[in-house]
Design a protein around this motif. Sequence first.
Motif, PDB file in Angstrom:
ATOM      1  N   HIS A  10       0.832  -1.208   0.000  1.00  7.78           N
ATOM      2  CA  HIS A  10       0.000   0.000   0.000  1.00  7.78           C
ATOM      3  C   HIS A  10       0.865   1.256   0.000  1.00  7.78           C
ATOM      4  O   HIS A  10       2.058   1.232   0.343  1.00  7.78           O
ATOM      5  N   GLY A  11       0.251   2.381  -0.353  1.00  8.53           N
ATOM      6  CA  GLY A  11       0.954   3.658  -0.364  1.00  8.53           C
ATOM      7  C   GLY A  11       1.147   4.237   1.030  1.00  8.53           C
ATOM      8  O   GLY A  11       0.733   3.655   2.052  1.00  8.53           O
ATOM      9  N   TYR A  12       1.760   5.395   1.072  1.00  5.93           N
ATOM     10  CA  TYR A  12       2.105   6.082   2.321  1.00  5.93           C
ATOM     11  C   TYR A  12       0.826   6.455   3.077  1.00  5.93           C
ATOM     12  O   TYR A  12      -0.074   7.092   2.551  1.00  5.93           O
ATOM     13  N   ARG A  13       0.764   6.042   4.341  1.00  4.07           N
ATOM     14  CA  ARG A  13      -0.485   6.210   5.074  1.00  4.07           C
ATOM     15  C   ARG A  13      -0.539   7.494   5.899  1.00  4.07           C
ATOM     16  O   ARG A  13       0.491   8.017   6.332  1.00  4.07           O
ATOM     17  N   LEU A  14      -1.763   7.962   6.135  1.00  4.27           N
ATOM     18  CA  LEU A  14      -1.980   9.240   6.801  1.00  4.27           C
ATOM     19  C   LEU A  14      -1.504   9.233   8.243  1.00  4.27           C
ATOM     20  O   LEU A  14      -1.079  10.260   8.775  1.00  4.27           O
ATOM     21  N   SER A  15      -1.540   8.091   8.908  1.00  7.04           N
ATOM     22  CA  SER A  15      -1.137   8.021  10.312  1.00  7.04           C
ATOM     23  C   SER A  15       0.350   8.290  10.506  1.00  7.04           C
ATOM     24  O   SER A  15       0.800   8.488  11.632  1.00  7.04           O
ATOM     25  N   GLN A  19      -1.409  12.395  13.848  1.00  7.50           N
ATOM     26  CA  GLN A  19      -2.033  11.492  14.810  1.00  7.50           C
ATOM     27  C   GLN A  19      -3.530  11.756  14.949  1.00  7.50           C
ATOM     28  O   GLN A  19      -4.212  11.079  15.727  1.00  7.50           O
ATOM     29  N   THR A  20      -4.055  12.711  14.211  1.00  6.47           N
ATOM     30  CA  THR A  20      -5.471  13.071  14.319  1.00  6.47           C
ATOM     31  C   THR A  20      -6.280  12.533  13.147  1.00  6.47           C
ATOM     32  O   THR A  20      -7.356  13.031  12.857  1.00  6.47           O
ATOM     33  N   TRP A  21      -5.769  11.503  12.485  1.00 12.31           N
ATOM     34  CA  TRP A  21      -6.496  10.910  11.368  1.00 12.31           C
ATOM     35  C   TRP A  21      -7.771  10.224  11.861  1.00 12.31           C
ATOM     36  O   TRP A  21      -7.874   9.826  13.020  1.00 12.31           O
ATOM     37  N   LYS A  22      -8.720  10.077  10.950  1.00  9.26           N
ATOM     38  CA  LYS A  22      -9.987   9.428  11.260  1.00  9.26           C
ATOM     39  C   LYS A  22     -10.175   8.213  10.364  1.00  9.26           C
ATOM     40  O   LYS A  22      -9.939   8.275   9.154  1.00  9.26           O
ATOM     41  N   SER A  23     -10.622   7.117  10.951  1.00 10.98           N
ATOM     42  CA  SER A  23     -10.895   5.912  10.174  1.00 10.98           C
ATOM     43  C   SER A  23     -12.175   6.105   9.372  1.00 10.98           C
ATOM     44  O   SER A  23     -13.245   6.348   9.936  1.00 10.98           O
ATOM     45  N   VAL A  24     -12.080   5.999   8.061  1.00 11.97           N
ATOM     46  CA  VAL A  24     -13.252   6.159   7.194  1.00 11.97           C
ATOM     47  C   VAL A  24     -14.263   5.058   7.451  1.00 11.97           C
ATOM     48  O   VAL A  24     -15.475   5.289   7.459  1.00 11.97           O
ATOM     49  N   ASP A  30      -7.069   1.428  11.058  1.00 12.87           N
ATOM     50  CA  ASP A  30      -7.338   1.331   9.621  1.00 12.87           C
ATOM     51  C   ASP A  30      -7.196   2.705   8.965  1.00 12.87           C
ATOM     52  O   ASP A  30      -8.153   3.241   8.411  1.00 12.87           O
ATOM     53  N   PRO A  31      -5.987   3.291   9.018  1.00 13.29           N
ATOM     54  CA  PRO A  31      -5.821   4.642   8.477  1.00 13.29           C
ATOM     55  C   PRO A  31      -5.911   4.665   6.951  1.00 13.29           C
ATOM     56  O   PRO A  31      -5.526   3.696   6.286  1.00 13.29           O
ATOM     57  N   PRO A  32      -6.393   5.762   6.392  1.00  8.67           N
ATOM     58  CA  PRO A  32      -6.387   5.926   4.942  1.00  8.67           C
ATOM     59  C   PRO A  32      -5.003   6.354   4.469  1.00  8.67           C
ATOM     60  O   PRO A  32      -4.094   6.566   5.278  1.00  8.67           O
TER      61      PRO A  32
END
Length: 276
Positions: A10-15, A19-24, A30-32
């Motif tokens: 997978h590509g580079y992840r948002l996490s 640290q404030t990412w939201k799981s879709v 399960d970061p996007p």
Amino acid sequence: MIDTIYVARHGYRLSWVTQTWKSVTGLPRDPPLAAFGLTQAQELADHFLSLPEDERPTVIFSSPYYRCLQTSKPVSIALNVPIYVEHGLSEWYSPVKPGTGLHPRPAPARELQGYFSEIDASWSSIYYPSRKGEDVDQCHDRVGGLLEALVPEVETRFNDKHRRILLVSHAATIIAVNRALIGDRSAPMRIGCCSLTEFKRKAAGTGAGIVDGWDLVKLADGSFMKEGATRDWGFEDIVCADGQVVEDSGEPGTEGELDEPVGLQLPAPMDGSARM
């Protein structure tokens, strides 16, 4: 018969950016993808599109995690090929600490189809890792079991329609895939984001099986991306204590959940032949 297996991380992840990412999907861990990861996924798709048609994958088998499906999507669109969700390609989690519950498990294909219309939900995952986690050997065992079942299942179910397949997964799982295909569990390798590995099937008559029956053409190649492969990972990066993988906590609230299904989901053939 499948003659080429491509394997992409997978590509580079948002996490890794915030640290404030939201799981879709609402699933923990399960970061996007980050914007950079989305660019990498498109570069992967452009790379495949640049290949002669008879070298392009005709089907994608993806881990059910959101970042892997995001990585698969541009390839699916560019090549007009389906995405099949396969839980056997899921993320590797170390064993859970006793009494802390279970690791998360993504939704089935039909639910994930609501996020990615490119998913073909007619494929039911043929292998599930335990939500109790795995040590390194168990991760390799899981992947070996998946590949032993996946290759003949694809060849039988689709009547040899798919000669070239793409697997999209995570660094640890990909290393286990790569090692299984070349028959060497100790082969050193590190896997960067959106890097691409390619295998060709060994010639008939060599005595090679499904596992260990492949020649490595290229390993973790990132030359098709502007920034190259990034954030590489290898099993040497894991934290160990007394020679064992350090245990991880399960997800709060899962203590009473059942760990099922687990393992191979295909019935064993009565005569040892491939399932029809």
